[in-house]
Design an enzyme around this catalytic site. Structure first.
Site, PDB file in Angstrom:
ATOM      1  N   SER A   1       2.903   5.270  30.529  1.00  0.00           N
ATOM      2  CA  SER A   1       3.194   3.914  30.088  1.00  0.00           C
ATOM      3  C   SER A   1       2.345   2.911  30.868  1.00  0.00           C
ATOM      4  O   SER A   1       1.121   2.964  30.810  1.00  0.00           O
ATOM      5  CB  SER A   1       4.701   3.650  30.234  1.00  0.00           C
TER       6      SER A   1
ATOM      7  N   HIS B   1       1.882   4.962  25.099  1.00  0.00           N
ATOM      8  CA  HIS B   1       2.775   4.655  23.977  1.00  0.00           C
ATOM      9  C   HIS B   1       2.878   3.143  23.838  1.00  0.00           C
ATOM     10  O   HIS B   1       2.388   2.384  24.669  1.00  0.00           O
ATOM     11  CB  HIS B   1       4.158   5.305  24.148  1.00  0.00           C
TER      12      HIS B   1
END
Length: 202
Positions: free
Chosen positions: A101, A126
């Site tokens: 992330s 993501h």
């Protein structure tokens, strides 16, 4: 947290002025090494930004940012990203363990040509996530803000990694885990380091 701090080793150095002791992270900071370890939050972000600004006093020497992070708050991560871009000293990044992330976002934000990972590192990209409770009209406002953040981060990933916006838009639609080799193919890093001799700066 207090117990964890007690486990931080101390390093003792001898000099003409006598004996001095440092915690290991302070000693490594003298070697221009910063650790981003654990969740990305406001406290961690403030510490990393402060260290980056402190080391900028010698702008010709690179700063080495070692990353082992599951990610965290987008705003905290963007504060570190902006500081990395703001200072004059180049920031070399290295993933050891995982960069997920916001961790992967900061990994790819390093100096071009100086972004690396260790062989068994795990990287995840993501789209940003968030939650909000309240009036319907306010929820729509927050949803629009998350979409803007997603678009901004997708664009930055694409710019730093030399791929198209569409590539990262598709790639970040769901959790995408990568090995170090896959991160190399995607352009998040340029090197996979197996031994220290692979680089003179990290």
């Amino acid at each position: 947290m207090r117990e964890a701090m007690q486990l931080v080793p101390m390093v003792i150095e001898q000099s003409s002025r006598g004996e001095r002791s440092f915690d290991i992270y302070s000693r490594l900071l003298r070697e221009r090494i910063i650790f981003l370890n654990g969740e990305v939050n406001d406290t961690v972000s403030a510490l990393v930004c402060a260290q980056l600004l402190f080391l900028e006093a010698d702008p010709e020497k690179p700063i080495n940012l070692y990353i082992n992070s599951p990610g965290g708050a987008v705003t905290s991560g963007l504060a570190m990203y902006d500081t990395m871009r703001f200072i004059r000293a180049p920031v070399h990044t290295l993933c050891m363990g995982t960069a997920r992330s916001m961790g992967s976002f900061l990994l790819m934000a390093g100096e071009p040509g100086e972004r690396a990972a260790l062989p068994n590192a795990s990287i995840l990209i993501h789209q940003p996530s968030g939650g909000f409770q309240g009036q319907a009209s306010d929820m729509l406002i927050h949803a629009e803000e998350i979409l803007k953040t997603k678009q901004r981060m997708t664009r930055l990933y694409a710019e730093h990694c030399g791929r198209s916006y569409e590539d990262f838009e598709r790639g970040m639609d769901r959790d995408r885990f990568m090995t170090a080799e896959e991160a190399l193919e995607w352009g998040l890093i340029e090197r996979i380091l197996k031994v220290r001799e692979d680089t003179s700066s990290l």
